[in-house]
Write an enzyme that holds these catalytic residues in place. Structure first.
Site, PDB file in Angstrom:
ATOM      1  N   TYR A  86       0.837  -1.185  -0.098  1.00 32.26           N
ATOM      2  CA  TYR A  86      -0.104   0.030  -0.131  1.00 32.26           C
ATOM      3  C   TYR A  86       0.830   1.311  -0.152  1.00 32.26           C
ATOM      4  O   TYR A  86       0.781   2.301  -0.821  1.00 32.26           O
ATOM      5  CB  TYR A  86      -0.966  -0.177   1.262  1.00 32.26           C
ATOM      6  CG  TYR A  86      -1.721   1.292   1.538  1.00 32.26           C
ATOM      7  CD1 TYR A  86      -2.938   1.669   0.708  1.00 32.26           C
ATOM      8  CD2 TYR A  86      -1.333   2.038   2.348  1.00 32.26           C
ATOM      9  CE1 TYR A  86      -3.389   2.753   0.800  1.00 32.26           C
ATOM     10  CE2 TYR A  86      -2.221   3.163   2.523  1.00 32.26           C
ATOM     11  CZ  TYR A  86      -3.127   3.750   1.763  1.00 32.26           C
ATOM     12  OH  TYR A  86      -3.980   4.736   2.215  1.00 32.26           O
ATOM     13  N   ALA A  87       1.830   1.273   0.656  1.00 29.76           N
ATOM     14  CA  ALA A  87       2.796   2.491   1.164  1.00 29.76           C
ATOM     15  C   ALA A  87       3.511   2.698  -0.157  1.00 29.76           C
ATOM     16  O   ALA A  87       3.690   3.770  -0.784  1.00 29.76           O
ATOM     17  CB  ALA A  87       3.660   2.454   2.252  1.00 29.76           C
ATOM     18  N   ALA A  88       4.086   1.764  -1.056  1.00 27.47           N
ATOM     19  CA  ALA A  88       4.785   1.757  -2.154  1.00 27.47           C
ATOM     20  C   ALA A  88       4.069   2.228  -3.207  1.00 27.47           C
ATOM     21  O   ALA A  88       4.429   3.394  -3.894  1.00 27.47           O
ATOM     22  CB  ALA A  88       5.465   0.346  -2.528  1.00 27.47           C
ATOM     23  N   SER A  89       2.618   1.926  -3.072  1.00 27.10           N
ATOM     24  CA  SER A  89       1.859   2.653  -4.358  1.00 27.10           C
ATOM     25  C   SER A  89       1.469   3.893  -3.996  1.00 27.10           C
ATOM     26  O   SER A  89       1.496   4.681  -5.120  1.00 27.10           O
ATOM     27  CB  SER A  89       0.381   1.561  -4.362  1.00 27.10           C
ATOM     28  OG  SER A  89      -0.341   1.711  -3.276  1.00 27.10           O
ATOM     29  N   LYS A  90       1.130   4.514  -2.746  1.00 30.90           N
ATOM     30  CA  LYS A  90       1.051   5.709  -2.506  1.00 30.90           C
ATOM     31  C   LYS A  90       2.091   6.534  -2.565  1.00 30.90           C
ATOM     32  O   LYS A  90       1.856   7.919  -2.772  1.00 30.90           O
ATOM     33  CB  LYS A  90       0.382   5.668  -1.189  1.00 30.90           C
ATOM     34  CG  LYS A  90      -1.008   5.290  -0.811  1.00 30.90           C
ATOM     35  CD  LYS A  90      -2.073   6.141  -1.861  1.00 30.90           C
ATOM     36  CE  LYS A  90      -3.470   5.761  -1.596  1.00 30.90           C
ATOM     37  NZ  LYS A  90      -4.477   6.812  -2.452  1.00 30.90           N
TER      38      LYS A  90
ATOM     39  N   THR B 285     -13.691   6.309   8.572  1.00 25.50           N
ATOM     40  CA  THR B 285     -14.963   5.664   7.648  1.00 25.50           C
ATOM     41  C   THR B 285     -15.574   4.327   8.513  1.00 25.50           C
ATOM     42  O   THR B 285     -14.766   3.658   9.170  1.00 25.50           O
ATOM     43  CB  THR B 285     -14.159   5.145   6.399  1.00 25.50           C
ATOM     44  OG1 THR B 285     -13.367   4.101   6.601  1.00 25.50           O
ATOM     45  CG2 THR B 285     -13.673   6.165   5.523  1.00 25.50           C
TER      46      THR B 285
ATOM     47  N   ILE C  67      -8.395   7.350   7.996  1.00 28.08           N
ATOM     48  CA  ILE C  67      -9.524   8.163   7.678  1.00 28.08           C
ATOM     49  C   ILE C  67     -10.816   7.391   8.563  1.00 28.08           C
ATOM     50  O   ILE C  67     -10.992   6.118   8.802  1.00 28.08           O
ATOM     51  CB  ILE C  67      -9.862   8.105   6.330  1.00 28.08           C
ATOM     52  CG1 ILE C  67      -8.745   8.738   5.458  1.00 28.08           C
ATOM     53  CG2 ILE C  67     -11.225   9.242   6.009  1.00 28.08           C
ATOM     54  CD1 ILE C  67      -8.824   8.701   4.101  1.00 28.08           C
TER      55      ILE C  67
END
Length: 228
Positions: free
Chosen positions: A144-148, A179, A177
């Site tokens: 996730y962090a790599a993509s962001k 949600t 967030i």
């Protein structure tokens, strides 16, 4: 003056709030999503479901549809994306490909398709959703962090690319967030420390405003919890 605002991921928890915020300002909002059915709301706006934002042809058709109906695009907010938590040892390498597609490729593909109408706008604005986790990743957050982080680099590179135009490009970097999905996944967490969707939407609206015309290439953290 009313603008045409496109919100990808517009059917989700954050996207709906972003869309509502622009609509309250008098803007015409186009909510775009991969989901097949739009939620209620967006009166006076346009909802376009079932769009694969990783598909270049689909994005080109989408932009043509929007500009054909509304005449142009002034603001593009790239909310669409995804999340996964898994360690490298126990997870799947396919998750890295999926996160890249959901977070980086969706933003790049629709933005590329919308560049010409955005440049034709009197004050084009692009706002991406990055992530605080992409500044320093914790365990299980690698894919996730790599993509962001890719979204962050896209934001910076595109801001420089468009420096000679009227288009600004910025990103908001939220922490967790608040949600319904995150509450369900983390029932014992302190929700008061989480960032509210409306607070993020307000920051996006500011970056899309004329008051933020001098800001481009910025990666702006949004980390403070509030009751708003």
């Amino acid at each position: 003056m009313a603008r045409n605002v496109v919100v990808t991921g517009g059917f989700g928890a954050l996207g709906r709030v972003v869309a509502e915020t622009f609509a309250r300002q008098g803007d015409t909002v186009v909510r775009v999503d991969f989901a097949a059915q739009a939620p209620a709301g967006n009166e006076g706006g346009l909802d376009i479901p079932g769009v694969d934002l990783t598909d270049a042809a689909a994005c080109e058709n989408l932009v043509a549809q929007i500009t054909g109906k509304l005449g142009g695009i002034d603001v593009l907010v790239n909310v669409a994306g995804g999340f996964t938590w898994e360690t490298l040892a126990d997870g799947s390498l396919e998750s890295w490909q999926r996160m890249f597609a959901m977070n980086v490729l969706t933003a790049a593909t629709i933005t590329k398709a919308a560049l010409e109408p955005l440049k034709a706008s009197a004050a084009g604005r692009i706002v991406n959703i990055g992530a605080g986790a992409a500044i320093k990743a914790d365990m299980g957050m690698g894919a996730y962090a790599a993509s962001k982080a890719g979204v962050h680099r896209l934001t910076e590179a595109l801001a420089t690319e468009l420096a000679g135009t009227g288009v600004t490009v910025n990103a908001i970097l939220p922490s967790i967030i608040d949600t319904p999905t995150n509450r369900a996944d983390m029932p014992d967490a302190d929700y008061s420390a989480w960032v509210k969707p409306q607070a993020i939407a307000d920051a996006i609206a500011f970056l899309a405003s004329d008051q933020a015309r001098a800001i481009t290439g910025a990666l702006i953290p949004a980390t403070r919890g509030s009751e708003a």
